[in-house]
Design a protein around this motif. Sequence first.
Motif, mmCIF file in Angstrom:
data_model
loop_
_atom_site.group_PDB
_atom_site.id
_atom_site.type_symbol
_atom_site.label_atom_id
_atom_site.label_comp_id
_atom_site.label_asym_id
_atom_site.label_seq_id
_atom_site.Cartn_x
_atom_site.Cartn_y
_atom_site.Cartn_z
ATOM 1 N N TYR A 96 0.846 -1.209 0.000
ATOM 2 C CA TYR A 96 0.000 0.000 0.000
ATOM 3 C C TYR A 96 0.875 1.250 0.000
ATOM 4 N N ARG A 97 1.946 1.240 0.816
ATOM 5 C CA ARG A 97 2.850 2.396 0.861
ATOM 6 C C ARG A 97 3.541 2.602 -0.491
ATOM 7 N N ILE A 98 3.913 1.499 -1.133
ATOM 8 C CA ILE A 98 4.547 1.586 -2.452
ATOM 9 C C ILE A 98 3.574 2.174 -3.469
ATOM 10 N N LEU A 99 2.329 1.710 -3.434
ATOM 11 C CA LEU A 99 1.301 2.213 -4.356
ATOM 12 C C LEU A 99 1.163 3.725 -4.266
ATOM 13 N N ILE A 100 1.109 4.237 -3.035
ATOM 14 C CA ILE A 100 0.915 5.680 -2.810
ATOM 15 C C ILE A 100 2.078 6.468 -3.403
ATOM 16 N N LYS A 101 3.284 5.904 -3.344
ATOM 17 C CA LYS A 101 4.461 6.606 -3.886
ATOM 18 C C LYS A 101 4.563 6.469 -5.401
ATOM 19 N N ILE A 102 4.440 5.238 -5.871
ATOM 20 C CA ILE A 102 4.739 4.963 -7.287
ATOM 21 C C ILE A 102 3.673 5.497 -8.231
ATOM 22 N N ILE A 103 2.472 5.724 -7.716
ATOM 23 C CA ILE A 103 1.365 6.199 -8.551
ATOM 24 C C ILE A 103 1.684 7.552 -9.186
ATOM 25 N N ASN A 104 2.567 8.330 -8.547
ATOM 26 C CA ASN A 104 2.956 9.643 -9.074
ATOM 27 C C ASN A 104 3.892 9.550 -10.271
ATOM 28 N N PHE A 105 4.374 8.334 -10.604
ATOM 29 C CA PHE A 105 5.364 8.166 -11.670
ATOM 30 C C PHE A 105 4.831 7.337 -12.841
ATOM 31 N N ILE A 106 3.571 6.885 -12.756
ATOM 32 C CA ILE A 106 3.057 5.952 -13.763
ATOM 33 C C ILE A 106 2.547 6.707 -14.989
ATOM 34 N N THR A 107 3.402 6.822 -15.992
ATOM 35 C CA THR A 107 3.003 7.381 -17.280
ATOM 36 C C THR A 107 2.395 6.254 -18.118
ATOM 37 N N ASP A 108 1.899 6.583 -19.309
ATOM 38 C CA ASP A 108 1.154 5.593 -20.099
ATOM 39 C C ASP A 108 1.989 4.398 -20.538
ATOM 40 N N GLU A 109 3.311 4.585 -20.655
ATOM 41 C CA GLU A 109 4.154 3.463 -21.087
ATOM 42 C C GLU A 109 4.632 2.591 -19.937
ATOM 43 N N LYS A 110 4.323 3.009 -18.694
ATOM 44 C CA LYS A 110 4.794 2.267 -17.519
ATOM 45 C C LYS A 110 3.786 1.181 -17.108
ATOM 46 N N VAL A 111 4.327 0.022 -16.715
ATOM 47 C CA VAL A 111 3.499 -1.090 -16.228
ATOM 48 C C VAL A 111 3.978 -1.451 -14.828
ATOM 49 N N VAL A 112 3.063 -1.441 -13.866
ATOM 50 C CA VAL A 112 3.410 -1.778 -12.477
ATOM 51 C C VAL A 112 2.476 -2.888 -11.998
ATOM 52 N N LYS A 113 3.071 -3.996 -11.554
ATOM 53 C CA LYS A 113 2.276 -5.143 -11.109
ATOM 54 C C LYS A 113 2.788 -5.652 -9.756
ATOM 55 N N PHE A 114 1.951 -6.440 -9.098
ATOM 56 C CA PHE A 114 2.282 -6.966 -7.771
ATOM 57 C C PHE A 114 1.963 -8.461 -7.710
ATOM 58 N N ILE A 115 2.830 -9.198 -7.016
ATOM 59 C CA ILE A 115 2.614 -10.638 -6.805
ATOM 60 C C ILE A 115 2.279 -10.874 -5.336
ATOM 61 N N LYS A 116 1.229 -11.646 -5.104
ATOM 62 C CA LYS A 116 0.901 -12.075 -3.739
ATOM 63 C C LYS A 116 1.176 -13.567 -3.633
ATOM 64 N N LEU A 117 2.236 -13.912 -2.926
ATOM 65 C CA LEU A 117 2.592 -15.317 -2.742
ATOM 66 C C LEU A 117 1.699 -15.957 -1.674
ATOM 67 N N PRO A 118 1.643 -17.294 -1.620
ATOM 68 C CA PRO A 118 0.862 -17.963 -0.551
ATOM 69 C C PRO A 118 1.370 -17.556 0.828
ATOM 70 N N ASN A 119 0.529 -17.731 1.839
ATOM 71 C CA ASN A 119 0.871 -17.342 3.209
ATOM 72 C C ASN A 119 2.199 -17.956 3.672
#
Length: 572
Positions: A314-337
Amino acid sequence: MIFYYKKISKFLIKEILDKTNLLNLIKSKISVKKVGNSFFSLCPFHKERKPSFSINKIDKFYYCFGCGISGNSIKFLMDFNKLSFIESIKELSLINNINIDLKEKNINNKNIKYIKLLEEISHIYYENLRKKFNEKLKTFFIIKKWSFSIIKKFNIGYSSNNIISNLFINNKEKLLLLEKLSIIKKINNKYIDILNNRIIFPISNNYGDIISFGGRTLINDKYKYINCSNNFLFKKRYTLYGLDKILNKNNFVEKLLIVEGYSDVISLTNFGINFSIASLGTSLTYEHIKIIFKITNNIIFCYDSDIPGIKSYYRILIKIINFITDEKVVKFIKLPNNEDPDSFIRKFGVNEFNKFINNSKNFYDLLFEFIKKDIYISDINGKIKFIKKILFYTNRIPGNLTKKLIKKELISKLLLTNRLNLLKVINYNFNYKKHKLTILQKIISLLLQNIKLYRLFYIPYNIKCMYFNFKLLINIVDLCKKNNNINFNKIIYLHKYNYLYSYLYFLYKIDDNIINYKILDEIFLEILNKFYILFLKKIQKYLIYKSKKNDLNKYEKKKIWLLNIELSKLSL
C-alpha cells in the motif's frame, strides 16, 4: 580492475552545452514544427493530442507545458535515451567532436582508498567462508540450494571471531577507515566487527564497486538481517541490491522484479531468474523508483507474504502512482501465506514461480482491493466514498490514457452502467448545502477542523497572492505559529464581533465524509499543491501571452523561467 570516473569540470559541461544544437538534437529524435518564432512538438514524455513541448533555440532549453518536464541537451538524452549523466556527456562530446577522457584509473580520487579497502575486506570474508565451512554453514547452503558458483558470483562470505578487527589490530589507519565505513565499532576501547558471526553479502553501487555489507545470522538473534550503517559511500535510499549485475549487461531491460532481500535475489538468480533486485527491506523510496524507471518500464513487486510485506504494498502504491506514465506497467505478486520469493522458488520450482509472475496483479486492482477493505459499497454512500478515494489517487497519475482506462475499470467494478450518474458522483466535491467551495476554502476548512495542519503549510516561489481567502489563510497560520495551544474556539473568539465570525464558522462546520483521516496530511498537501499549481499557471499563461507579443521585460523573462522550474517541481 575497477575504473573510476574523473570529476567533470563545469567548463567542460558548459563547452558541450554551448556547442550542442539542441533543436537539431531533438529533431533527430522526434518531429518538430515551427510556430512563429518558437518550435513545438508533441511531448515525447507523456501522451497528448496538441503539441505543448516547446524548444527555445537561443537559450537551448526545452519545456513541456503539459507535464512540466524541462532541461538542456544533457537532460534530454538522459530522459529520452535512458542514459546516465556520463553516457550523455560521452554522446554529446562525440556529436560535437570534443575530445574527452572520462574513464581512467584516478589514484587521487578521494574514495579509491575506501573502495579498495572494502574489496580487500570482501575477499577476507569470502576466504573465511571457505576456511570455516562448518556444519552450520553447510546446512544453511544446502537448505538454500546455493552452489559454490552462485556463492562466488555474489562474493558471499562469512565473519567470525571479529576477523576484521583482529586482522588490522596493529594498523590504526585502516581501523579508523573501517570505523568510518561502519564495518567495525569501538566498545570499551576495543574494536569489534559489526557483522560478527554472520554470513556476509557485499553491497555494490551501480558500477559494481563494493560500498557496504549486509549480514545474516545463523543463530536466534533479534535481527535476522542487518546492514552496515549509512555512510558517505552507502546510502540505503539510493541502493538496490543486485542492480550492478543487471546494468553490467544492459542499460535498459524489459522488466525488473523487485524483492525484499539478498536471499531472494540470490535464490531467484540461482534458478535462472536474472532480472530481480532488492530494496533491502520493505521501504521503497522515491529515489529507488526514479532509478528503477530509468532502467525499465515494466516493474513487478514480489515481497514476503507476511503482514509487513503486504502492508508495504500500500505504501509503495501511494508513492509509485505519481510516476506511472502511459508506457509504464506496475504489477504486484501475492505469494501464498508464510512464503517469500526465496522459500517459494526452492519449494515449488521456477515454473510455479513464473506462473505467479504471469498472473501478477495490475497496480489499480490492488488499489481497489486496499480501498474496498474499509468501505461498504452496497449502498450509494459507500460507492461515493469508494469513488472519491480512488479518484484522489488516480488523479495523481501522470499518464492521461492510463487515468481514463482506470476510470472505465471503476465503472465496471461498481456495476455503474449509467455514465452520466458516475460523472455526477465524480464531480461531487466538498459540497455542503449547495455551497460549492473554492480550493482555498477547502484548505481553510481542513485547517480549522485540524489545527495541527498549519505545520505543513508552505509558500513556494515567494507567491504574492492578493486573494481574500489566501490572506485569511496566512492570518490563521500566523496565529497558530504564535500560539501552540490555539484551537478553533480561540480563533473564532478573536473574530466574535466582525464579519468573519459567521464565515469561519460556516467553513468549520462543513463535514466531508469522504476524507480518510489516516492520510489527512497527504490530502491537505495535495489540495495546497493543487492551488499553487493553478495559481502559478495563471501567471504563466499571462506571461506567455505577453511573450508572444514580444512584450516581456528582463524581470518577466527571468520570472517565466523560474515559474517553469517551480511548476515542474510542484507537478512531481
